[in-house]
Write a protein that holds these residues in place. Structure first.
Motif, PDB file in Angstrom:
ATOM      1  N   VAL A 265     -56.425 -40.508 -14.880  1.00  0.00           N
ATOM      2  CA  VAL A 265     -55.515 -39.368 -14.954  1.00  0.00           C
ATOM      3  C   VAL A 265     -54.082 -39.910 -14.988  1.00  0.00           C
ATOM      4  O   VAL A 265     -53.711 -40.766 -14.187  1.00  0.00           O
ATOM      5  CB  VAL A 265     -55.722 -38.408 -13.762  1.00  0.00           C
ATOM      6  N   THR A 266     -53.277 -39.389 -15.921  1.00  0.00           N
ATOM      7  CA  THR A 266     -51.938 -39.920 -16.167  1.00  0.00           C
ATOM      8  C   THR A 266     -50.870 -38.859 -15.939  1.00  0.00           C
ATOM      9  O   THR A 266     -51.057 -37.703 -16.264  1.00  0.00           O
ATOM     10  CB  THR A 266     -51.840 -40.434 -17.619  1.00  0.00           C
ATOM     11  N   GLN A 267     -49.741 -39.303 -15.403  1.00  0.00           N
ATOM     12  CA  GLN A 267     -48.538 -38.486 -15.272  1.00  0.00           C
ATOM     13  C   GLN A 267     -47.424 -39.205 -16.021  1.00  0.00           C
ATOM     14  O   GLN A 267     -47.289 -40.424 -15.902  1.00  0.00           O
ATOM     15  CB  GLN A 267     -48.161 -38.307 -13.806  1.00  0.00           C
ATOM     16  N   THR A 268     -46.614 -38.474 -16.790  1.00  0.00           N
ATOM     17  CA  THR A 268     -45.507 -39.101 -17.516  1.00  0.00           C
ATOM     18  C   THR A 268     -44.202 -38.398 -17.180  1.00  0.00           C
ATOM     19  O   THR A 268     -44.179 -37.213 -16.853  1.00  0.00           O
ATOM     20  CB  THR A 268     -45.712 -39.048 -19.047  1.00  0.00           C
ATOM     21  N   LYS A 269     -43.126 -39.162 -17.254  1.00  0.00           N
ATOM     22  CA  LYS A 269     -41.770 -38.627 -17.113  1.00  0.00           C
ATOM     23  C   LYS A 269     -40.871 -39.391 -18.075  1.00  0.00           C
ATOM     24  O   LYS A 269     -41.075 -40.577 -18.322  1.00  0.00           O
ATOM     25  CB  LYS A 269     -41.248 -38.772 -15.692  1.00  0.00           C
ATOM     26  N   THR A 270     -39.862 -38.680 -18.558  1.00  0.00           N
ATOM     27  CA  THR A 270     -38.911 -39.263 -19.504  1.00  0.00           C
ATOM     28  C   THR A 270     -37.501 -39.102 -18.957  1.00  0.00           C
ATOM     29  O   THR A 270     -37.160 -38.056 -18.406  1.00  0.00           O
ATOM     30  CB  THR A 270     -39.032 -38.567 -20.874  1.00  0.00           C
ATOM     31  N   ILE A 271     -36.698 -40.153 -19.120  1.00  0.00           N
ATOM     32  CA  ILE A 271     -35.285 -40.064 -18.752  1.00  0.00           C
ATOM     33  C   ILE A 271     -34.448 -40.408 -19.982  1.00  0.00           C
ATOM     34  O   ILE A 271     -34.898 -41.116 -20.881  1.00  0.00           O
ATOM     35  CB  ILE A 271     -34.905 -40.982 -17.568  1.00  0.00           C
ATOM     36  N   ASP A 272     -33.230 -39.872 -20.005  1.00  0.00           N
ATOM     37  CA  ASP A 272     -32.302 -40.159 -21.086  1.00  0.00           C
ATOM     38  C   ASP A 272     -31.469 -41.376 -20.726  1.00  0.00           C
ATOM     39  O   ASP A 272     -31.094 -41.572 -19.565  1.00  0.00           O
ATOM     40  CB  ASP A 272     -31.382 -38.964 -21.337  1.00  0.00           C
ATOM     41  N   VAL A 273     -31.172 -42.180 -21.745  1.00  0.00           N
ATOM     42  CA  VAL A 273     -30.370 -43.385 -21.566  1.00  0.00           C
ATOM     43  C   VAL A 273     -29.227 -43.323 -22.570  1.00  0.00           C
ATOM     44  O   VAL A 273     -29.469 -43.133 -23.766  1.00  0.00           O
ATOM     45  CB  VAL A 273     -31.204 -44.666 -21.806  1.00  0.00           C
ATOM     46  N   GLU A 274     -27.999 -43.461 -22.088  1.00  0.00           N
ATOM     47  CA  GLU A 274     -26.840 -43.489 -22.975  1.00  0.00           C
ATOM     48  C   GLU A 274     -26.244 -44.885 -22.982  1.00  0.00           C
ATOM     49  O   GLU A 274     -25.833 -45.399 -21.937  1.00  0.00           O
ATOM     50  CB  GLU A 274     -25.787 -42.475 -22.533  1.00  0.00           C
TER      51      GLU A 274
ATOM     52  N   THR B 237     -41.381 -52.223 -12.282  1.00  0.00           N
ATOM     53  CA  THR B 237     -39.977 -52.508 -12.571  1.00  0.00           C
ATOM     54  C   THR B 237     -39.910 -53.320 -13.863  1.00  0.00           C
ATOM     55  O   THR B 237     -40.626 -54.315 -14.004  1.00  0.00           O
ATOM     56  CB  THR B 237     -39.326 -53.306 -11.420  1.00  0.00           C
ATOM     57  N   ILE B 238     -39.052 -52.870 -14.777  1.00  0.00           N
ATOM     58  CA  ILE B 238     -38.864 -53.589 -16.040  1.00  0.00           C
ATOM     59  C   ILE B 238     -37.384 -53.607 -16.386  1.00  0.00           C
ATOM     60  O   ILE B 238     -36.596 -52.872 -15.787  1.00  0.00           O
ATOM     61  CB  ILE B 238     -39.640 -52.927 -17.210  1.00  0.00           C
ATOM     62  N   THR B 239     -37.009 -54.437 -17.348  1.00  0.00           N
ATOM     63  CA  THR B 239     -35.665 -54.391 -17.910  1.00  0.00           C
ATOM     64  C   THR B 239     -35.798 -54.250 -19.420  1.00  0.00           C
ATOM     65  O   THR B 239     -36.783 -54.696 -20.016  1.00  0.00           O
ATOM     66  CB  THR B 239     -34.841 -55.648 -17.580  1.00  0.00           C
ATOM     67  N   HIS B 240     -34.804 -53.609 -19.999  1.00  0.00           N
ATOM     68  CA  HIS B 240     -34.757 -53.469 -21.455  1.00  0.00           C
ATOM     69  C   HIS B 240     -33.307 -53.647 -21.885  1.00  0.00           C
ATOM     70  O   HIS B 240     -32.402 -53.097 -21.271  1.00  0.00           O
ATOM     71  CB  HIS B 240     -35.267 -52.095 -21.892  1.00  0.00           C
ATOM     72  N   THR B 241     -33.115 -54.428 -22.937  1.00  0.00           N
ATOM     73  CA  THR B 241     -31.778 -54.650 -23.469  1.00  0.00           C
ATOM     74  C   THR B 241     -31.628 -53.866 -24.764  1.00  0.00           C
ATOM     75  O   THR B 241     -32.373 -54.096 -25.722  1.00  0.00           O
ATOM     76  CB  THR B 241     -31.535 -56.154 -23.718  1.00  0.00           C
ATOM     77  N   PHE B 242     -30.685 -52.946 -24.776  1.00  0.00           N
ATOM     78  CA  PHE B 242     -30.386 -52.161 -25.962  1.00  0.00           C
ATOM     79  C   PHE B 242     -29.371 -52.932 -26.793  1.00  0.00           C
ATOM     80  O   PHE B 242     -28.424 -53.505 -26.250  1.00  0.00           O
ATOM     81  CB  PHE B 242     -29.828 -50.790 -25.572  1.00  0.00           C
ATOM     82  N   THR B 243     -29.552 -52.959 -28.099  1.00  0.00           N
ATOM     83  CA  THR B 243     -28.683 -53.771 -28.953  1.00  0.00           C
ATOM     84  C   THR B 243     -27.531 -52.996 -29.566  1.00  0.00           C
ATOM     85  O   THR B 243     -26.585 -53.611 -30.055  1.00  0.00           O
ATOM     86  CB  THR B 243     -29.504 -54.428 -30.080  1.00  0.00           C
ATOM     87  N   SER B 244     -27.606 -51.667 -29.555  1.00  0.00           N
ATOM     88  CA  SER B 244     -26.523 -50.894 -30.159  1.00  0.00           C
ATOM     89  C   SER B 244     -26.285 -49.605 -29.375  1.00  0.00           C
ATOM     90  O   SER B 244     -27.188 -49.110 -28.701  1.00  0.00           O
ATOM     91  CB  SER B 244     -26.846 -50.583 -31.624  1.00  0.00           C
ATOM     92  N   PRO B 245     -25.068 -49.058 -29.479  1.00  0.00           N
ATOM     93  CA  PRO B 245     -24.763 -47.811 -28.784  1.00  0.00           C
ATOM     94  C   PRO B 245     -25.631 -46.667 -29.309  1.00  0.00           C
ATOM     95  O   PRO B 245     -26.091 -46.684 -30.447  1.00  0.00           O
ATOM     96  CB  PRO B 245     -23.291 -47.552 -29.126  1.00  0.00           C
ATOM     97  N   GLY B 246     -25.855 -45.673 -28.453  1.00  0.00           N
ATOM     98  CA  GLY B 246     -26.622 -44.498 -28.850  1.00  0.00           C
ATOM     99  C   GLY B 246     -27.282 -43.855 -27.651  1.00  0.00           C
ATOM    100  O   GLY B 246     -27.167 -44.324 -26.519  1.00  0.00           O
ATOM    101  N   ASN B 247     -27.978 -42.761 -27.919  1.00  0.00           N
ATOM    102  CA  ASN B 247     -28.737 -42.055 -26.888  1.00  0.00           C
ATOM    103  C   ASN B 247     -30.221 -42.340 -27.105  1.00  0.00           C
ATOM    104  O   ASN B 247     -30.721 -42.182 -28.226  1.00  0.00           O
ATOM    105  CB  ASN B 247     -28.469 -40.550 -26.946  1.00  0.00           C
TER     106      ASN B 247
END
Length: 185
Positions: free
Chosen positions: A133-142, A110-120
């Motif tokens: 062995v690694t597995q990756t997944k990506t999610i979109d953030v608006e 669990t982490i938090t991230h603060t975005f400083t400006s609007p965008g995708n």
């Protein structure tokens, strides 16, 4: 007589490539025990073929069972929390969980991230087991501009006397410096 050498690669009896090298992508192969074989021939019956065999075990990657938020939205300056649950189908320990957001990396389930400006933006998590062995997944953030903030509103109470004239006033600011339209309903 001289002749060109021919290379044939087989995985469990199926031709998977030709040439002196083979790029093997374990993600494209079902997990389990496999046999990889290289046969080199000169195309004549004068010399025997050279055969080399490797026994492989294809290990499936860890599974990301839950990724939150599944579709993230937020506003600039407010932290967005990301969380992942994962397990390894082989029983190996999950040894690393790494997040990558806007070129920054953080570790943890669990982490938090603060975005400083609007965008995708994209948030990518990589989960690694004890075998590496690694597995990756990506999610979109608006990230959308923050809504206007009301600084003062009068009258402050909720009761008015019938027949009295009531004057309403509001002061508001917009963090994104947009022009505000204020309407009373």
């Amino acid at each position: 007589p001289s002749s060109a050498l021919s290379h044939t690669w087989e995985l469990d009896g199926e031709v998977v490539g030709t040439g002196p090298t083979l790029e093997f992508d374990a993600d494209q192969v079902d997990p389990g025990e496999k046999q990889l074989q290289l046969t080199i021939t000169d195309g004549t019956s004068e010399t025997p073929d050279a055969v080399r065999t490797w026994d492989l075990i294809v290990i499936p990657p860890p599974q990301i069972t839950t990724l939150e938020p599944s579709d993230a939205t937020g506003v600039p300056g407010k932290p967005v929390e990301f969380a992942v649950d994962s397990q390894d189908p082989n029983g190996y320990e999950i040894t690393d969980t790494e997040w990558s957001i806007r070129g920054q990396t953080q570790r943890g389930e669990t982490i938090t991230h603060t975005f400083t400006s609007p965008g995708n933006y994209e948030a990518t998590v990589a989960v690694t087991n004890a075998r590496g062995v690694t597995q990756t997944k990506t999610i979109d953030v608006e990230i959308t501009p923050a809504p206007p903030q009301i600084e003062s509103l009068t009258p402050g109470g909720t009761e008015v006397v019938a027949g009295d004239t009531v004057e309403f006033a509001i002061e508001a600011v917009d963090p994104a410096n947009r022009d505000l339209d204020i309407a009373y309903e």
